[in-house]
Design an enzyme around this catalytic site. Structure first.
Site, PDB file in Angstrom:
ATOM      1  CB  CYS A   1     -14.676   4.182 -29.829  1.00  0.00           C
ATOM      2  SG  CYS A   1     -13.790   3.732 -31.309  1.00  0.00           S
ATOM      3  CD  GLU A   2     -15.341   4.138 -22.994  1.00  0.00           C
ATOM      4  OE1 GLU A   2     -15.427   4.170 -21.785  1.00  0.00           O
ATOM      5  OE2 GLU A   2     -15.225   3.100 -23.669  1.00  0.00           O
TER       6      GLU A   2
ATOM      7  NE  ARG B   1      -3.327   3.167 -11.083  1.00  0.00           N
ATOM      8  CZ  ARG B   1      -3.110   4.350 -10.577  1.00  0.00           C
ATOM      9  NH1 ARG B   1      -2.471   5.263 -11.306  1.00  0.00           N
ATOM     10  NH2 ARG B   1      -3.494   4.661  -9.371  1.00  0.00           N
TER      11      ARG B   1
ATOM     12  CE1 TYR C   1      -9.091   2.534  -9.462  1.00  0.00           C
ATOM     13  CE2 TYR C   1      -6.968   2.639 -10.555  1.00  0.00           C
ATOM     14  CZ  TYR C   1      -7.972   1.907  -9.968  1.00  0.00           C
ATOM     15  OH  TYR C   1      -7.837   0.548  -9.880  1.00  0.00           O
TER      16      TYR C   1
ATOM     17  CD  GLU D   1       0.695  -9.482   1.078  1.00  0.00           C
ATOM     18  OE1 GLU D   1       0.550 -10.657   1.425  1.00  0.00           O
ATOM     19  OE2 GLU D   1      -0.268  -8.728   0.830  1.00  0.00           O
TER      20      GLU D   1
ATOM     21  N   GLY E   1       3.655  -3.549  -3.992  1.00  0.00           N
ATOM     22  CA  GLY E   1       3.584  -3.704  -5.438  1.00  0.00           C
ATOM     23  C   GLY E   1       3.988  -2.382  -6.086  1.00  0.00           C
ATOM     24  NE  ARG E   2      -0.171   2.449  -5.861  1.00  0.00           N
ATOM     25  CZ  ARG E   2      -1.291   2.414  -6.595  1.00  0.00           C
ATOM     26  NH1 ARG E   2      -1.338   3.006  -7.754  1.00  0.00           N
ATOM     27  NH2 ARG E   2      -2.369   1.816  -6.134  1.00  0.00           N
TER      28      ARG E   2
ATOM     29  CE1 TYR F   1      -2.063  -3.333  -8.664  1.00  0.00           C
ATOM     30  CE2 TYR F   1      -0.915  -1.357  -7.928  1.00  0.00           C
ATOM     31  CZ  TYR F   1      -1.364  -2.638  -7.683  1.00  0.00           C
ATOM     32  OH  TYR F   1      -1.118  -3.227  -6.466  1.00  0.00           O
TER      33      TYR F   1
ATOM     34  N   GLY G   1       0.752  -1.246   0.000  1.00  0.00           N
ATOM     35  CA  GLY G   1       0.000   0.000   0.000  1.00  0.00           C
ATOM     36  C   GLY G   1       0.780   1.293   0.000  1.00  0.00           C
TER      37      GLY G   1
HETATM   38  N1  LLP Z   1      -1.412  -7.219  -0.961  1.00  0.00           N
HETATM   39  C1  LLP Z   1      -2.715  -7.351  -1.250  1.00  0.00           C
HETATM   40  C2  LLP Z   1      -3.496  -8.383  -0.590  1.00  0.00           C
HETATM   41  C3  LLP Z   1      -3.298  -6.502  -2.189  1.00  0.00           C
HETATM   42  O1  LLP Z   1      -4.585  -6.627  -2.464  1.00  0.00           O
HETATM   43  C4  LLP Z   1      -2.516  -5.500  -2.832  1.00  0.00           C
HETATM   44  C5  LLP Z   1      -3.105  -4.612  -3.822  1.00  0.00           C
HETATM   45  C6  LLP Z   1      -1.160  -5.426  -2.513  1.00  0.00           C
HETATM   46  C7  LLP Z   1      -0.637  -6.294  -1.564  1.00  0.00           C
HETATM   47  C8  LLP Z   1      -0.229  -4.433  -3.167  1.00  0.00           C
HETATM   48  O2  LLP Z   1      -0.581  -3.112  -2.895  1.00  0.00           O
HETATM   49  P1  LLP Z   1       0.349  -1.908  -3.405  1.00  0.00           P
HETATM   50  O3  LLP Z   1       1.637  -1.966  -2.616  1.00  0.00           O
HETATM   51  O4  LLP Z   1       0.573  -2.082  -4.853  1.00  0.00           O
HETATM   52  O5  LLP Z   1      -0.446  -0.699  -3.098  1.00  0.00           O
HETATM   53  N2  LLP Z   1      -5.594  -1.140  -9.386  1.00  0.00           N
HETATM   54  C9  LLP Z   1      -5.356  -0.174  -8.327  1.00  0.00           C
HETATM   55  C10 LLP Z   1      -4.606  -0.778  -7.182  1.00  0.00           C
HETATM   56  C11 LLP Z   1      -5.295  -1.970  -6.585  1.00  0.00           C
HETATM   57  C12 LLP Z   1      -4.523  -2.581  -5.460  1.00  0.00           C
HETATM   58  C13 LLP Z   1      -5.017  -3.951  -5.182  1.00  0.00           C
HETATM   59  N3  LLP Z   1      -4.338  -4.655  -4.147  1.00  0.00           N
HETATM   60  C14 LLP Z   1      -4.593   1.004  -8.914  1.00  0.00           C
HETATM   61  O6  LLP Z   1      -4.275   0.973 -10.106  1.00  0.00           O
HETATM   62  O7  LLP Z   1      -4.341   1.986  -8.227  1.00  0.00           O
END
Ligand code: LLP
Length: 451
Positions: free
Chosen positions: A381-382, A350, A354, A310, A312-313, A410, A268
């Site tokens: 087309c949007e 995105r 968003y 965990e 990601g981003r 993402y 997150g």
């Molecule tokens: N762990 C779990 C269980 C998750 O559901 C997620 C993200 C992460 C870790 C990784 O979170 P991060 O560090 O990336 O924030 N599509 C949206 C983001 C959806 C996140 C879903 N879960 C966007 O493009 O902003």
């Protein structure tokens, strides 16, 4: 749906590329007016590979992985970093995650299959999902994944049964929704009480389900998990969540006599999408989480657990850049200027979904100041199809190469073939070398499954 009305008072910021600070991948530089990433000329790369094109700064990605490990392990030795593959996944990404010594979060059979095909060690895989199908569970358990994060009682019964059939004991975490509202977009807030994810803390539900997990045959409860949301800037929600989770661990110890050895606090951490964004650093995040765990464990009298996060981003967003070619320019006086590129919501949903912000530059005029406000529209087309809404850009012409920063997370994983658009190739750049790690889709790929 059309775009929100432009704010016509918005002024160009006259920044050049190198003024964009935290938005830039670590190896970004400007040479002879061209944007370089990983020592590779983005204008030449666009010509060679075609556009739209996803580019990944490999050195930056690896350094962020190392920084996460360093930041956590220097404060809490028994820590692991679990890369959230939903943010960005191809086989090369999996190999890099393995080489850097991280674990891997997959949230379905498809992500699991990619991880296994790239040779990722199954015992370092964490399987997520709020509705894993029996087939996906069987794939995960028979592959020998390290942890399955249980999201519901129904799933507990499925795992117990499948593990029994396969003659194994499956280690699991329980996903708990700690009732913490993270300070972020409502669609990516996941820890609050109205959530489809996990076991709610409300009315002691999560606690009472622990008993069921402990009693289930062929299942071993190894720890607890929570994930409060994504793109979080204000870190105070983490100590709040940690307090709830550690208190639950203490109650489990007291009432069931079991000390759970692992706590996964999810991902997150936010990133800068605009030059003015000020996200917390990986170090600040690690300091906040590890000190919260230490304090809560001391307060509640439980041993400090193996700690997992965990991200990601915050690993993969900033190393990613998307390149486009400008095809059409339309100025609507008193409304906005549209710069249409050869991609759009198919490679980056995105912005439409968003109203996300991104910083663009003209890669072949990267040393010039950004003197116009433009909307970079896609080719779909949007009306809501835009990559960048009302942001500064260098004076732009048809044929220019536009680079959009911060697109590593993402974007590819949420891409589509809308309007029959083949997905872009993915090129990793490092030390002046570019290597295609996923080839561009072809028209034949688009029809490959049609009978
Ligand atoms: N762990 C779990 C269980 C998750 O559901 C997620 C993200 C992460 C870790 C990784 O979170 P991060 O560090 O990336 O924030 N599509 C949206 C983001 C959806 C996140 C879903 N879960 C966007 O493009 O902003």
């Amino acid at each position: 749906m059309s775009l929100p009305a432009a704010d016509l008072s918005k002024q160009p910021d006259n920044r050049t590329t190198m003024d964009l600070g935290a938005v830039l991948p670590a190896t970004a530089e400007v040479r002879g007016g061209h944007l370089f990433v990983g020592g590779v000329d983005m204008v030449e790369l666009a010509r060679e590979q075609g556009t739209a094109l996803y580019v990944m700064d490999e050195a930056d990605l690896r350094e962020r992985m190392r920084a996460y490990l360093r930041s956590f392990r220097s404060r809490h030795e028994n820590s692991d970093i679990v890369y959230a593959s939903k943010a960005f996944l191809n086989k090369e990404a999996v190999r890099i995650v393995a080489q850097e010594g991280l674990c891997l979060d997959v949230s379905g059979g498809g992500e699991l299959a990619c991880a296994l095909a790239a040779g990722f060690p199954a015992e370092r895989i964490f399987m997520h999902g709020n509705n894993k199908t029996p087939r996906e569970l069987r794939e995960a358990i028979s592959a020998g994944v390290g942890r399955i994060i249980i999201d519901s009682r129904i799933e507990l019964a499925r795992i117990s049964e499948i593990a029994g059939e396969l003659g194994v004991e499956q280690a699991v975490y329980m996903r708990v929704t700690p009732g913490v509202e993270a300070d972020t977009h409502q669609y990516v807030r996941t820890g609050c009480e109205d959530s489809k994810f996990g076991f709610t803390m409300r009315d002691g539900f999560a606690f009472s389900c622990v008993k069921d997990v402990l009693a289930a045959p062929n299942v071993r409860l190894a720890g607890l998990h929570c994930h409060i949301g994504s793109q979080i800037f204000a870190l105070h929600s983490y100590p709040e969540a940690v307090e709830v989770m550690v208190e639950l661990m203490a109650r489990i110890k007291r009432e069931y006599g079991i000390e759970l050895g692992e706590l996964d606090v999810g991902g997150g951490l936010g990133v800068a999408y605009t030059a003015d964004d000020r996200p917390a650093s990986i170090d600040e995040f690690a300091e906040t989480v590890t000190s919260a765990v230490r304090a809560a464990c001391a307060k509640h009298g439980v041993a400090e657990p193996r700690l997992l996060t965990e991200p990601g981003r915050s690993l993969v967003a900033t190393p990613g850049v998307t390149l486009y070619t400008v095809g059409i320019i339309k100025t609507l006086p008193g409304i906005r200027k549209y710069v249409a590129v050869d991609g759009g919501m198919s490679d980056n949903i995105r912005t439409a979904l968003y109203h996300a912000d991104y910083e663009p530059v003209v890669a072949n005029k990267a040393d010039l100041p950004r003197t116009e406000i433009v909307t970079i529209a896609g080719k779909h087309c949007e009306s809501g199809d835009a990559v960048v809404i009302d942001m500064p850009l260098q004076s732009v012409e048809v044929g220019d190469i536009v680079a959009v920063f911060g697109t590593g997370a993402y974007n590819y994983t949420m891409s589509s073939n809308y309007n029959g658009q083949p997905r872009p190739a993915i090129v990793f750049v490092k030390d002046g070398e570019a290597r295609v790690t996923t080839r561009r889709e072809t028209y034949a790929d688009l029809m490959a499954r049609d009978l």
